[in-house]
Scaffold this motif. Structure first.
Motif, PDB file in Angstrom:
ATOM      1  N   LEU A   1       0.829  -1.203   0.000  1.00 20.96           N
ATOM      2  CA  LEU A   1       0.000   0.000   0.000  1.00 20.96           C
ATOM      3  C   LEU A   1       0.865   1.255   0.000  1.00 20.96           C
ATOM      4  O   LEU A   1       0.539   2.248  -0.656  1.00 20.96           O
ATOM      5  N   LEU A   2       1.975   1.211   0.716  1.00 24.41           N
ATOM      6  CA  LEU A   2       2.877   2.376   0.749  1.00 24.41           C
ATOM      7  C   LEU A   2       3.489   2.665  -0.613  1.00 24.41           C
ATOM      8  O   LEU A   2       3.753   3.822  -0.950  1.00 24.41           O
ATOM      9  N   ARG A   3       3.712   1.629  -1.420  1.00 23.74           N
ATOM     10  CA  ARG A   3       4.275   1.866  -2.751  1.00 23.74           C
ATOM     11  C   ARG A   3       3.354   2.746  -3.582  1.00 23.74           C
ATOM     12  O   ARG A   3       3.809   3.637  -4.303  1.00 23.74           O
ATOM     13  N   PHE A   4       2.048   2.492  -3.490  1.00 21.92           N
ATOM     14  CA  PHE A   4       1.092   3.307  -4.249  1.00 21.92           C
ATOM     15  C   PHE A   4       0.972   4.709  -3.651  1.00 21.92           C
ATOM     16  O   PHE A   4       0.816   5.695  -4.390  1.00 21.92           O
ATOM     17  N   LEU A   5       1.067   4.815  -2.356  1.00 21.83           N
ATOM     18  CA  LEU A   5       1.042   6.139  -1.718  1.00 21.83           C
ATOM     19  C   LEU A   5       2.273   6.954  -2.103  1.00 21.83           C
ATOM     20  O   LEU A   5       2.171   8.138  -2.428  1.00 21.83           O
ATOM     21  N   ARG A   6       3.433   6.326  -2.074  1.00 18.79           N
ATOM     22  CA  ARG A   6       4.663   7.044  -2.436  1.00 18.79           C
ATOM     23  C   ARG A   6       4.596   7.520  -3.887  1.00 18.79           C
ATOM     24  O   ARG A   6       5.033   8.623  -4.214  1.00 18.79           O
ATOM     25  N   ALA A   7       4.080   6.650  -4.759  1.00 19.66           N
ATOM     26  CA  ALA A   7       4.038   6.980  -6.187  1.00 19.66           C
ATOM     27  C   ALA A   7       3.180   8.194  -6.468  1.00 19.66           C
ATOM     28  O   ALA A   7       3.377   8.881  -7.479  1.00 19.66           O
ATOM     29  N   ARG A   8       2.229   8.476  -5.592  1.00 21.79           N
ATOM     30  CA  ARG A   8       1.342   9.631  -5.777  1.00 21.79           C
ATOM     31  C   ARG A   8       1.504  10.642  -4.645  1.00 21.79           C
ATOM     32  O   ARG A   8       0.590  11.382  -4.307  1.00 21.79           O
ATOM     33  N   LYS A   9       2.718  10.634  -4.077  1.00 17.46           N
ATOM     34  CA  LYS A   9       3.103  11.633  -3.067  1.00 17.46           C
ATOM     35  C   LYS A   9       2.086  11.717  -1.933  1.00 17.46           C
ATOM     36  O   LYS A   9       1.782  12.787  -1.418  1.00 17.46           O
ATOM     37  N   PHE A  10       1.554  10.580  -1.555  1.00 16.14           N
ATOM     38  CA  PHE A  10       0.647  10.425  -0.418  1.00 16.14           C
ATOM     39  C   PHE A  10      -0.657  11.211  -0.581  1.00 16.14           C
ATOM     40  O   PHE A  10      -1.311  11.541   0.404  1.00 16.14           O
ATOM     41  N   ASP A  11      -1.017  11.454  -1.839  1.00 13.38           N
ATOM     42  CA  ASP A  11      -2.339  12.012  -2.121  1.00 13.38           C
ATOM     43  C   ASP A  11      -3.328  10.848  -2.133  1.00 13.38           C
ATOM     44  O   ASP A  11      -3.258   9.958  -2.982  1.00 13.38           O
ATOM     45  N   LEU A  12      -4.276  10.834  -1.193  1.00 14.80           N
ATOM     46  CA  LEU A  12      -5.182   9.705  -1.033  1.00 14.80           C
ATOM     47  C   LEU A  12      -6.009   9.427  -2.287  1.00 14.80           C
ATOM     48  O   LEU A  12      -6.123   8.279  -2.727  1.00 14.80           O
ATOM     49  N   ALA A  13      -6.589  10.467  -2.864  1.00 19.03           N
ATOM     50  CA  ALA A  13      -7.450  10.286  -4.034  1.00 19.03           C
ATOM     51  C   ALA A  13      -6.662   9.724  -5.213  1.00 19.03           C
ATOM     52  O   ALA A  13      -7.103   8.778  -5.889  1.00 19.03           O
TER      53      ALA A  13
ATOM     54  N   ASP B   1      -6.887   1.303 -10.746  1.00 23.67           N
ATOM     55  CA  ASP B   1      -6.502   1.038 -12.138  1.00 23.67           C
ATOM     56  C   ASP B   1      -5.615  -0.201 -12.226  1.00 23.67           C
ATOM     57  O   ASP B   1      -5.724  -0.997 -13.173  1.00 23.67           O
ATOM     58  N   CYS B   2      -4.750  -0.351 -11.246  1.00 19.75           N
ATOM     59  CA  CYS B   2      -3.860  -1.510 -11.219  1.00 19.75           C
ATOM     60  C   CYS B   2      -4.657  -2.797 -11.048  1.00 19.75           C
ATOM     61  O   CYS B   2      -4.403  -3.792 -11.741  1.00 19.75           O
TER      62      CYS B   2
ATOM     63  N   GLN C   1       5.892   1.602 -14.159  1.00 22.58           N
ATOM     64  CA  GLN C   1       5.503   2.828 -13.452  1.00 22.58           C
ATOM     65  C   GLN C   1       4.044   2.809 -13.015  1.00 22.58           C
ATOM     66  O   GLN C   1       3.699   3.288 -11.933  1.00 22.58           O
ATOM     67  N   ASP C   2       3.166   2.240 -13.848  1.00 20.54           N
ATOM     68  CA  ASP C   2       1.735   2.281 -13.570  1.00 20.54           C
ATOM     69  C   ASP C   2       1.269   1.179 -12.624  1.00 20.54           C
ATOM     70  O   ASP C   2       0.384   1.410 -11.792  1.00 20.54           O
ATOM     71  N   PHE C   3       1.850  -0.035 -12.762  1.00 18.88           N
ATOM     72  CA  PHE C   3       1.293  -1.188 -12.061  1.00 18.88           C
ATOM     73  C   PHE C   3       2.245  -1.840 -11.073  1.00 18.88           C
ATOM     74  O   PHE C   3       1.818  -2.682 -10.274  1.00 18.88           O
ATOM     75  N   PHE C   4       3.514  -1.468 -11.112  1.00 21.26           N
ATOM     76  CA  PHE C   4       4.489  -1.952 -10.137  1.00 21.26           C
ATOM     77  C   PHE C   4       5.277  -0.754  -9.609  1.00 21.26           C
ATOM     78  O   PHE C   4       6.500  -0.706  -9.697  1.00 21.26           O
ATOM     79  N   PRO C   5       4.578   0.242  -9.075  1.00 18.58           N
ATOM     80  CA  PRO C   5       5.233   1.505  -8.724  1.00 18.58           C
ATOM     81  C   PRO C   5       6.222   1.366  -7.576  1.00 18.58           C
ATOM     82  O   PRO C   5       6.081   0.497  -6.707  1.00 18.58           O
ATOM     83  N   GLU C   6       7.231   2.220  -7.613  1.00 17.84           N
ATOM     84  CA  GLU C   6       8.194   2.336  -6.518  1.00 17.84           C
ATOM     85  C   GLU C   6       8.884   1.022  -6.173  1.00 17.84           C
ATOM     86  O   GLU C   6       9.186   0.752  -5.010  1.00 17.84           O
TER      87      GLU C   6
END
Length: 368
Positions: free
Chosen positions: A40-52, A60-61, A206-211
């Motif tokens: 879950l943190l990988r997806f948060l980091r990839a979007r700079k912890f923007d929840l939406a 999408d993943c 980048q889209d489906f295996f972020p960070e």
């Protein structure tokens, strides 16, 4: 910011993210995408912890995972063992890319690479050799569609098997891989061969295996790389591009200060040759193979003739749904006993296509 600090610095937003994706049905317990904090943190980091934005990304993943190649990533992974499939040697002859052992050396602050000390110990290596690139030759043995599928399952193996195994080995969270790309003998003509594949691979990552990529070191870059990089850079996010270091030909001392010699292939200046496994590029050597239960043709051939009171039947959905291959009783016992050497997500992904046979009765292995 080092990934391990995210748990403490963003504990509140992580809890909120977890609650929202579960309540909205985006993620469910047991999903092979992973439901642990690190995923879950990988997806948060990839979007700079923007929840939406993070929630949209993981949604999408999940949709991609359900629909990719018309069958979904879990079914594709059941059909193709990333470490054992019939075309693997042909693929590696033309485009070798493999996971190999782990980094143990710590960062030297005098080196040019921008790798933080806290993110080094225990990271898996992901090595690519592009000099022998010959896609027309490869596609005589392996169709372009099958080749792309092997790239997908290779990418899936990183969070599903490789990083969890590296984490167990290191005794702490290992969330990224150290990529080494060797461009010796690589030129413009070969780049144009692989341009579409490379672009699609970067996009998938980048889209489906972020960070999951901690750093990418490019060695033996030819003079033409300036042109090649000008094209590639447009495909990358700014954050990904900042993780790339071009080392040219004077790279060996840099790599050996980052990686133990016995973990680095001799072709890159280390001492590892994996002689007993057919060479480093085919070995897949690393903690992810320790106790691993494979399901490719070599694993089936190894166990097919072994006698046991209980057999496993693997339904080969890709070639012949009625074909039965045998595995010995120890494999059944290993999975049913919850062997720690088999990652839970790997076990979950494998179980659905494996059945135990006792006389004429077939039942899911999880119930055996």
């Amino acid at each position: 910011m080092p990934p391990e600090s995210d748990h403490e610095d963003h504990a509140e937003i992580l809890d909120q993210f977890r609650q929202e994706v579960f309540e909205d049905g985006v993620v469910h317990e047991g999903d092979t995408i992973g439901t642990d904090d690190e995923t879950l943190l990988r997806f948060l980091r990839a979007r700079k912890f923007d929840l939406a934005l993070s929630k949209k990304m993981i949604k999408d993943c999940q949709e991609w995972r359900r629909t990719v190649e018309g069958i979904g990533i879990d079914e594709l992974y059941r059909r193709i063992d990333p470490f054992d499939y019939p075309e693997r040697e042909a693929v590696f002859e033309c485009w070798p890319l493999w996971f190999h052992k782990v980094c143990h050396a710590l960062f030297d602050v005098n080196l040019s690479l921008k790798l933080p000390q806290t993110d080094k110990k225990g990271r898996p290596l992901n090595i690519h050799f592009f000099g022998g690139m010959d896609l027309p030759k490869l596609h005589k043995t392996c169709t372009p569609e099958k080749h792309w599928q092997t790239i997908l399952v290779n990418a899936e193996s990183l969070p599903r098997e490789v990083l969890p195994a590296a984490t167990r080995k290191a005794g702490k969270s290992i969330s990224t891989v150290f990529v080494i790309v060797d461009l010796k003998g690589f030129g413009i003509s070969q780049f144009w061969q692989m341009k579409s594949l490379a672009r699609n691979s970067f996009q998938i990552s980048q889209d489906f295996f972020p960070e999951t990529m901690g750093q990418l070191a490019i060695v033996n870059a030819p003079p033409s790389f300036t042109v090649i990089w000008s094209v590639i850079r447009r495909w990358l996010s700014r954050e990904t591009a900042e993780k790339v270091d071009v080392l040219g030909k004077d790279y060996k001392d840099v790599l050996l200060n980052l990686i133990d010699a016995e973990s680095l292939p001799s072709s890159l200046g280390g001492t590892c040759e994996c002689r007993n496994e057919g060479g480093c590029q085919l070995s897949g050597a690393g903690p992810w193979l320790e106790g691993r239960i494979g399901w490719g043709p070599k694993a089936r051939a190894k166990t097919k003739g072994e006698k046991s009171d209980t057999q496993l039947v693997v339904m080969d959905a890709q070639a012949n749904p009625e074909e039965e291959e045998t595995y010995d009783k120890d494999i059944l016992r290993s999975l049913n006993d919850g062997n720690d050497l088999v990652s839970p997500r790997l076990r979950d992904a494998t179980v659905n296509g494996v059945y135990a046979v006792d006389g004429k009765d077939k039942r899911p292995i999880a119930q055996a």
